[in-house]
Scaffold this active site. Structure first.
Site, PDB file in Angstrom:
ATOM      1  N   HIS A   1     -78.894  -3.336 -45.500  1.00  0.00           N
ATOM      2  CA  HIS A   1     -78.220  -2.126 -46.695  1.00  0.00           C
ATOM      3  C   HIS A   1     -78.680  -0.891 -45.966  1.00  0.00           C
ATOM      4  CE1 HIS A   1     -76.571  -5.424 -49.177  1.00  0.00           C
ATOM      5  NE2 HIS A   1     -77.523  -6.252 -48.787  1.00  0.00           N
ATOM      6  N   LEU A   2     -77.900   0.126 -45.729  1.00  0.00           N
ATOM      7  CA  LEU A   2     -78.298   1.398 -45.472  1.00  0.00           C
ATOM      8  C   LEU A   2     -78.067   2.306 -46.458  1.00  0.00           C
ATOM      9  CD1 LEU A   2     -76.930   1.489 -41.635  1.00  0.00           C
ATOM     10  CD2 LEU A   2     -79.479   0.828 -42.708  1.00  0.00           C
ATOM     11  N   ARG A   3     -77.287   1.871 -47.436  1.00  0.00           N
ATOM     12  CA  ARG A   3     -76.948   2.592 -48.740  1.00  0.00           C
ATOM     13  C   ARG A   3     -76.244   3.952 -48.826  1.00  0.00           C
ATOM     14  NH1 ARG A   3     -78.296  -1.922 -51.477  1.00  0.00           N
ATOM     15  NH2 ARG A   3     -80.359  -2.235 -51.540  1.00  0.00           N
TER      16      ARG A   3
ATOM     17  N   ASP B   1     -71.183  -8.689 -50.057  1.00  0.00           N
ATOM     18  CA  ASP B   1     -72.416  -9.051 -50.307  1.00  0.00           C
ATOM     19  C   ASP B   1     -72.851  -8.190 -51.384  1.00  0.00           C
ATOM     20  OD1 ASP B   1     -75.064 -10.192 -49.705  1.00  0.00           O
ATOM     21  OD2 ASP B   1     -75.724  -8.077 -49.132  1.00  0.00           O
TER      22      ASP B   1
ATOM     23  N   HIS C   1     -71.861 -14.344 -48.999  1.00  0.00           N
ATOM     24  CA  HIS C   1     -73.281 -14.260 -49.984  1.00  0.00           C
ATOM     25  C   HIS C   1     -72.781 -15.410 -50.959  1.00  0.00           C
ATOM     26  CE1 HIS C   1     -75.733 -12.265 -53.021  1.00  0.00           C
ATOM     27  NE2 HIS C   1     -75.112 -13.173 -53.981  1.00  0.00           N
TER      28      HIS C   1
ATOM     29  N   ASP D   1     -81.789  -8.398 -44.278  1.00  0.00           N
ATOM     30  CA  ASP D   1     -81.378  -8.121 -45.481  1.00  0.00           C
ATOM     31  C   ASP D   1     -82.265  -7.101 -46.064  1.00  0.00           C
ATOM     32  OD1 ASP D   1     -79.778  -8.195 -47.706  1.00  0.00           O
ATOM     33  OD2 ASP D   1     -80.319 -10.029 -48.760  1.00  0.00           O
TER      34      ASP D   1
HETATM   35 ZN   LIG Z   1     -76.469 -11.135 -50.502  1.00  0.00          ZN
HETATM   36 ZN   LIG Z   2     -77.571  -8.036 -48.781  1.00  0.00          ZN
END
Ligand SMILES: [Zn+2]
Ligand SMILES: [Zn+2]
Length: 452
Positions: free
Chosen positions: A65-67, A156, A183, A319
């Site tokens: 996750h790079l947000r 996700d 997910h 993750d």
């Molecule tokens: Zn997830």
């Molecule tokens: Zn994730």
């Protein structure tokens, strides 16, 4: 700009995709691997003396996750890429649960523009949403997202609860030949739960999430994979039951792959429980150990490691889920799930090698050739002609995790203060240094203008 050639000398070269494990040199020119072998001479090349180090393909992370956009207080593409490089990663797949989410071509294009401008040394591959707004009601335009550069599809953070919608999604992804990055969580079973269902949850008075919340969804989506012929990639697999389901699906020849995180391989649910400061005996919880799926039992870890050994598990993915201090400085129930994982991934995983649980070559395969296969990518190898993505590793170097040194904005990790043995010394991406540790210790001179 004419770039100098690079010559990595006297490394132990491990390239699982090329079946290579031998000491020698690697010659890089024009951003590509020219050759590997013994006693390569290259006049005028910048020489990196790497004796005592392992040289392997740059790591590929299938899940991070790079947000950005939307949560730049947690991470930006630039800080995330810097942290990835420090972790040895040269290719990362970022999940689409940004704000706005990556559910249309324009937003994906925006992310790719920022990545090209602010993180040019790391290959950033976005996944697109399965459903609009990740709301689980209406499919995105997957063909449009694929054309915009998405390498797979995921909601996700959330599952796709409707089996009908997921089967429709898989019909589209099958025709695009891209994976669903799944997910797996049955929200009916996980609702209200915050950690693994077991004795630790009972002891702490927290509601548990049963392993079945994952297993049932994995089983459902394997059935849908069989129905549609789609490529199903189960991400952050965490339970013994899921490993058995994927093993069986592979045996039956279905297009199912999966990844596991470093934390699910190295920490159990017991890590959630800590002694309360100042009391010595009273127990409390550590919100830095809250993740989704939750940390499981040692029996689950045994099954995950067996899954890695027998090829059921294709890849290790971080993750990487950076959060702010405020997201974690609260009650366990309200803490945002996730661990800032890029910078500790290799060091924590090496504990499994040092204790003899996983072979070093298998570990490196799970970080290179394995994820490349899932993506059908040409990266993840040191064979001639490949992009010169190289990680230099010191498997014996001991260091202590200190979140104050993190390049990631996310300092949320249960590994802060842990002594690790195994360090990424330098990361070369496309023939240029994306990261290097201490020039004094390793005598490695970065040659790109970003680091000076
Ligand atoms: Zn997830
Ligand atoms: Zn994730």
């Amino acid at each position: 700009m004419k770039e100098k050639n690079l010559l990595v000398k006297n490394a132990r070269i491990i390239d699982p995709a090329g079946g290579l494990d031998e000491s020698g040199d690697i010659l890089v020119a024009g951003g590509k691997i020219i050759k590997t072998g013994k006693d390569i001479a290259a006049a005028g090349a910048t020489v990196i003396e790497a004796s005592g180090l392992i040289a392997c393909p740059g790591f590929i992370d299938l899940h991070c996750h790079l947000r950005q956009p939307g949560y730049e207080d947690k991470e930006t593409i630039a800080t995330g890429a810097a942290a990835a490089a420090r972790g040895g990663f040269t290719t990362v797949c970022c999940m689409p649960n940004t704000s706005p989410p990556l559910d249309n071509a324009a937003t994906v294009g925006h992310v790719k523009d920022i990545a090209a401008r602010e993180a040019p040394l790391i290959t950033i591959l976005p996944a697109g949403c399965i459903t609009k707004g990740r709301a689980g009601r209406e499919l995105t335009d997957m063909a449009e997202l694929a054309a915009a550069g998405c390498i797979g599809f995921s909601d996700d953070g959330s599952p796709v609860s409707s089996a009908r919608l997921m089967s429709l999604a898989m019909q589209y992804t099958a025709s695009l030949d891209l994976p669903v990055i799944d997910h797996c969580e049955d929200l009916d079973l996980s609702r209200g739960g915050h950690m693994n269902d077991g004795w630790v949850a009972a002891r702490l008075g927290l509601k548990g999430i049963p392993a079945a919340a994952e297993d049932t969804m994995v089983a459902r989506d394997i059935a849908l994979c069989q129905l549609t012929g789609a490529r199903l990639h189960v991400t952050h697999i965490s339970t013994k039951g899921s490993v058995e389901l994927v093993r069986d699906a592979k045996r039956r020849g279905l297009g199912v792959t999966c990844d596991v995180t470093p934390h699910h391989l190295t920490l159990t649910e017991e890590r959630v429980m800590v002694a309360q400061a100042g009391t010595g005996t009273a127990l409390t919880y550590d919100t830095n150990a809250r993740v989704n799926p939750p940390l499981r039992s040692s029996a689950d870890i045994d099954a995950l490691i067996q899954g890695i050994k027998d090829g059921t598990i294709d890849a290790i993915a971080t993750d990487h889920a950076p959060h702010t201090m405020g997201d974690k400085l609260c009650e366990f129930e309200n803490a945002a799930p996730g661990i800032s994982g890029f910078e500790t991934a290799f060091g924590t995983l090496m504990a499994l090698v040092h204790t003899g649980r996983i072979d070093l070559n298998v570990l490196i395969a799970c970080l290179t050739a394995g994820p490349a296969r899932v993506l059908k990518s040409a990266a993840g190898t040191l064979q001639p002609g490949a992009r010169a993505d190289i990680a230099l590793l010191d498997t014996g170097r001991e260091w202590t995790v200190d979140v104050k040194d993190f390049l990631s904005k996310g300092r949320n990790t249960p590994f802060d203060g842990c002594k690790l043995k195994g360090m990424v010394v330098a990361t070369i991406s496309g023939g240029r240094f994306a990261y290097s540790y201490s020039r004094k210790i390793y005598n490695i001179k970065p040659v790109n203008e970003y680091l000076g």
